[in-house]
Motif scaffolding. Structure first.
Motif, short mmCIF file in Angstrom:
data_model
loop_
_atom_site.label_atom_id
_atom_site.label_comp_id
_atom_site.label_asym_id
_atom_site.label_seq_id
_atom_site.Cartn_x
_atom_site.Cartn_y
_atom_site.Cartn_z
N LEU A 1 36.27 16.87 -69.13
CA LEU A 1 35.56 17.45 -70.26
C LEU A 1 36.06 18.87 -70.55
O LEU A 1 36.29 19.22 -71.71
N VAL A 2 36.23 19.66 -69.52
CA VAL A 2 36.73 21.03 -69.71
C VAL A 2 38.14 21.00 -70.30
O VAL A 2 38.46 21.76 -71.22
N ALA A 3 38.98 20.13 -69.79
CA ALA A 3 40.37 20.05 -70.27
C ALA A 3 40.44 19.74 -71.76
O ALA A 3 41.34 20.20 -72.46
N ASN A 4 39.48 18.96 -72.26
CA ASN A 4 39.49 18.54 -73.66
C ASN A 4 38.62 19.38 -74.57
O ASN A 4 38.55 19.12 -75.78
N ASP A 5 37.95 20.38 -74.03
CA ASP A 5 37.14 21.29 -74.84
C ASP A 5 38.05 21.99 -75.85
O ASP A 5 39.09 22.54 -75.48
N PRO A 6 37.70 21.98 -77.13
CA PRO A 6 38.53 22.66 -78.13
C PRO A 6 38.81 24.13 -77.81
O PRO A 6 39.89 24.62 -78.10
N TYR A 7 37.87 24.81 -77.20
CA TYR A 7 38.13 26.19 -76.79
C TYR A 7 39.27 26.25 -75.78
O TYR A 7 40.16 27.08 -75.87
N ASN A 8 39.21 25.37 -74.79
CA ASN A 8 40.25 25.34 -73.76
C ASN A 8 41.60 24.97 -74.37
O ASN A 8 42.62 25.59 -74.08
#
Length: 94
Positions: free
Chosen positions: A66-73
């Motif tokens: 989920l973190v890897a695909n977060d638009p911010y990330n």
């Protein structure tokens, strides 16, 4: 399982944050796993400079995806992201 996502923005990245904010909010809304969340700010709350999310997912691997695909990330906003397993103890649980 609950995980805290503690994300620190790169310095002077407010414009990058604002440019990706709508996509970030939509992404986490559709993920349907956020218990609480919101931005870190400076002391007078005039500038957002990071994020805190508590998510309920199956395991650390799910949190990492989920973190890897977060638009911010994906936009390169974060200087650092810490993923920590967490146990809810105080406050109302939803």
């Amino acid at each position: 399982m609950l995980f805290c996502l503690i994300c620190t923005d790169k310095p002077d990245a407010l414009e990058l944050r604002l440019a990706n904010r709508e996509a970030h909010l939509k992404y986490w809304g559709e993920a349907a796993c956020v218990k609480i969340g919101g931005p870190f700010t400076n002391d007078d709350a005039s500038v957002m400079n990071g994020s805190l999310l508590v998510i309920d997912v199956a395991d650390r691997a799910a949190a990492e995806r989920l973190v890897a695909n977060d638009p911010y990330n994906k936009a390169g906003l974060f200087q650092h992201t810490d993923i920590r397993a967490w146990k809810w103890l105080l406050g109302p649980q939803q």
